[in-house]
Motif scaffolding. Structure first.
Motif: not given
Ligand code: ZN
Ligand code: ZN
Length: 135
Positions: A10, A76-77
């Motif tokens: 990300c 997040t990713c």
């Protein structure tokens, strides 16, 4: 050398590696298969203090499997970035997947081949294979 720039999928986490990797190897252990979604991780080993987080420190999370060392990923990713107990270890493996496709240092060994899965294809690439760690 010019610092090597790495990032997660990300782009929230960005870091640099300021020393050349001592070794580059592919790890076939079960932990690395589970965190990578594939045959395992390919990492360069470097002194921990040669890794500098430039952005996204707050996104980093670590998970320590029972019987293994901490693996660190972007919350997040999910990209796995560091293993081997980073940042508390003296040396740390940095996942080559964090670098661009043009990064061209190849793996020099296969480690933990005792954990090759029944569905896994170990390449006939002439590289040394170690049951556990490289000696
Ligand atoms: Zn990310
Ligand atoms: Zn592994």
């Amino acid at each position: 050398m010019t610092a090597l720039l790495g990032s997660c999928l990300c782009g929230g986490v960005r870091f640099e590696v300021t020393e050349p990797f001592v070794t580059v190897s592919q790890c076939h252990c079960e932990f690395c298969k589970r965190i990578s979604g594939g045959y395992g991780t390919v990492s360069g080993r470097v002194q921990t203090d040669a890794i500098r987080i430039l952005q996204g420190q707050e996104l980093l999370r670590s998970y320590t499997p029972e019987g293994g060392s901490a693996k660190t990923f972007c919350s997040t990713c999910g990209s796995n970035l560091f293993g081997g107990g980073w940042p508390d270890s003296e040396m740390a493996p940095v996942r080559l997947s964090a670098f661009g496709l043009e990064y061209d240092r190849k793996p020099e060994a296969h480690t933990f081949v005792r954990s090759v899965a029944a569905w896994e294809i170990l390449p006939e690439d002439g590289l040394p294979r170690y049951e556990i760690r490289a000696t």
